[in-house]
Design a protein around this motif. Structure first.
Motif, PDB file in Angstrom:
ATOM      1  N   SER A 149      75.785  10.576  39.914  1.00  0.00           N
ATOM      2  CA  SER A 149      75.282  11.764  40.612  1.00  0.00           C
ATOM      3  C   SER A 149      75.827  13.042  39.976  1.00  0.00           C
ATOM      4  O   SER A 149      75.098  14.023  39.820  1.00  0.00           O
ATOM      5  N   ASN A 153      73.353  15.801  38.151  1.00  0.00           N
ATOM      6  CA  ASN A 153      73.363  17.205  38.557  1.00  0.00           C
ATOM      7  C   ASN A 153      73.721  18.123  37.398  1.00  0.00           C
ATOM      8  O   ASN A 153      73.149  19.209  37.252  1.00  0.00           O
ATOM      9  N   THR A 273      67.414  18.320  45.304  1.00  0.00           N
ATOM     10  CA  THR A 273      67.728  17.215  44.399  1.00  0.00           C
ATOM     11  C   THR A 273      69.208  17.189  44.065  1.00  0.00           C
ATOM     12  O   THR A 273      69.830  16.118  44.010  1.00  0.00           O
ATOM     13  N   GLY A 277      71.673  14.131  45.061  1.00  0.00           N
ATOM     14  CA  GLY A 277      72.494  13.391  44.107  1.00  0.00           C
ATOM     15  C   GLY A 277      73.946  13.312  44.547  1.00  0.00           C
ATOM     16  O   GLY A 277      74.585  12.263  44.443  1.00  0.00           O
ATOM     17  N   GLY A 332      66.854  12.365  44.652  1.00  0.00           N
ATOM     18  CA  GLY A 332      68.172  12.563  44.049  1.00  0.00           C
ATOM     19  C   GLY A 332      69.116  11.420  44.360  1.00  0.00           C
ATOM     20  O   GLY A 332      69.858  10.944  43.488  1.00  0.00           O
ATOM     21  N   THR A 335      67.902   8.253  42.400  1.00  0.00           N
ATOM     22  CA  THR A 335      68.201   8.328  40.966  1.00  0.00           C
ATOM     23  C   THR A 335      69.666   8.027  40.697  1.00  0.00           C
ATOM     24  O   THR A 335      70.006   7.324  39.741  1.00  0.00           O
ATOM     25  N   ALA A 336      70.562   8.554  41.533  1.00  0.00           N
ATOM     26  CA  ALA A 336      71.990   8.287  41.361  1.00  0.00           C
ATOM     27  C   ALA A 336      72.288   6.793  41.470  1.00  0.00           C
ATOM     28  O   ALA A 336      73.020   6.220  40.656  1.00  0.00           O
TER      29      ALA A 336
END
Length: 407
Positions: A149, A153, A273, A277, A332, A335-336
């Protein structure tokens, strides 16, 4: 998993997470300098749209990076170690390539622009290989979610500076100077590499190039669930990716203005997002990767269904804001967890090669599966299209049950 508050805060505010964030920034910065910023420059110089469209091909190194990743696993350069030695040299090459791209003349020689841009994407993709390997090797297994994350970012912040900042600067400075300035910003990556510690490595590293090329694939495909894992990587975010590819035409079709879309999607969406994350990384410290993948996958599916609800409801700024914030938050977080899952699969002996293979595979839905989404939306209508995108999340989640025993 982390259970005490003290451990939790110690991991979040550790130097390892700062290094991962800064390396993510270095990875995200070059991406759009061969994309939207370069397109704007070529458009300003009067290059025809057909030529501009062909420049998408300079991004091929990002999808083919697994081909040269074994060299980075096999060889070390200098005394800085296997990861930092490569990273420093690649980042210097990337800075010089960006300066070289800024010295080209799109109106006079598009071919020289293509060559310089291809050199930028090659160094950028190579930097991604090394940074992905560094992140995997420098973080403990339970830190991979939060580390992913922080990386994502930092990556998005780098993209924002390159695209938004680069285009704003181009209103006041010539494009060559914009590229020179942003090349200097890449020095932050060089300083990070110089100050960061070299991660610990496996004692049994590849001793020949043949071993570095062949052994990572043999080691991976000998695993019991090797092909199911690849299928899961393809399916986990496929519905989210298909839906995201068609959101701008969807918003316009519902009657939102470009200003409204820009303010809400690029403003609220970006920060949602980032927050998603960070929340995702923090939650994974508590829940672990398996439960986080389940929770975030369900949220991704529900958020995609939000577009179908918006399609039924029609024009509503409040509704659009709610859908965008929810979709970007869940995206977000997903995806992490997704990146942490891929990192956890890699063998520390072949980190660069195996992660490059998996991350290249991750790009297939974005490039191939998303291509026919316009035809689907046109044939079925917006509400059925987004409803199907939400339901496509189910097969990927069901596959997760197969991995519960070892994940």
């Amino acid at each position: 998993m982390i259970k005490t508050r003290q451990e939790y805060l110690r991991v979040i505010f550790s130097g390892r997470m700062l290094v991962v964030f800064l390396m993510g920034f270095s990875s995200g910065l070059p991406l759009l300098l061969t994309g939207s910023v370069l397109q704007a420059w070529m458009q300003e110089e009067g290059v025809d749209l057909g030529t501009i469209g062909l420049f998408a091909l300079v991004g091929l190194p990002y999808t083919l990076k697994f081909l040269w990743a074994p060299f980075l696993d096999r060889y070390s350069l200098g005394r800085m170690g296997r990861r930092r030695g490569w990273l420093l040299r690649v980042q210097v090459g990337l800075i010089l390539a960006l300066i070289g791209l800024g010295l080209t003349e799109p109106a006079i020689s598009p071919l020289s622009v293509a060559g310089a841009a291809l050199l930028v994407t090659f160094f950028s993709a190579t930097q991604d290989i090394v940074i992905d390997a560094y992140r995997r090797e420098s973080l403990a297994d339970h830190e991979l979610g939060l580390g992913s994350s922080f990386y994502v970012n930092g990556y998005r912040l780098g993209m924002l500076l390159a695209s938004g900042g680069g285009l704003i600067l181009a209103d006041y400075l010539p494009f060559p100077q914009v590229y020179q300035l942003l090349a200097l910003v890449m020095l932050s990556g060089v300083f990070t590499t110089l100050l960061a510690p070299e991660p610990g490595t496996s004692a049994n590293l590849p001793k020949t190039l043949r071993e570095a090329v062949i052994a990572p694939f043999l080691e991976y495909f000998r695993r019991p669930d090797a092909f199911l894992i690849l299928l899961f990587i393809l399916l986990y975010k496929i519905g989210d990716t298909m839906a995201s590819h068609m959101t701008i035409p969807f918003y316009l079709d519902l009657g939102y203005s470009k200003t409204e879309i820009g303010a809400l999607v690029k403003g609220f969406g970006f920060w949602a997002t980032i927050v998603g994350g960070l929340i995702g990384g923090g939650v994974m410290l508590r829940l672990g990767i398996y439960r986080a993948l389940w929770a975030f996958g369900l949220l991704q599916g529900i958020s995609t269904a939000g577009f179908a609800v918006l399609g039924i409801y029609g024009y509503s700024l409040l509704g659009l804001a709610a859908v965008i914030v929810f979709e970007n938050l869940s995206g977000g977080m997903g995806t992490a967890a997704y990146m942490a899952f891929m990192a956890s699969l890699t063998n520390r002996k072949f980190t660069a090669t195996q992660y490059a293979l998996l991350s290249s595979l991750m790009g297939i839905p974005r490039v191939i599966v998303a291509a026919p989404t316009g035809f689907f939306a046109e044939s079925f209508g917006w509400v059925p299209f987004f409803s199907c995108c939400a339901l496509i999340a189910i097969p990927g989640l069901l596959l997760l049950r197969r991995f519960q025993s070892w994940l």
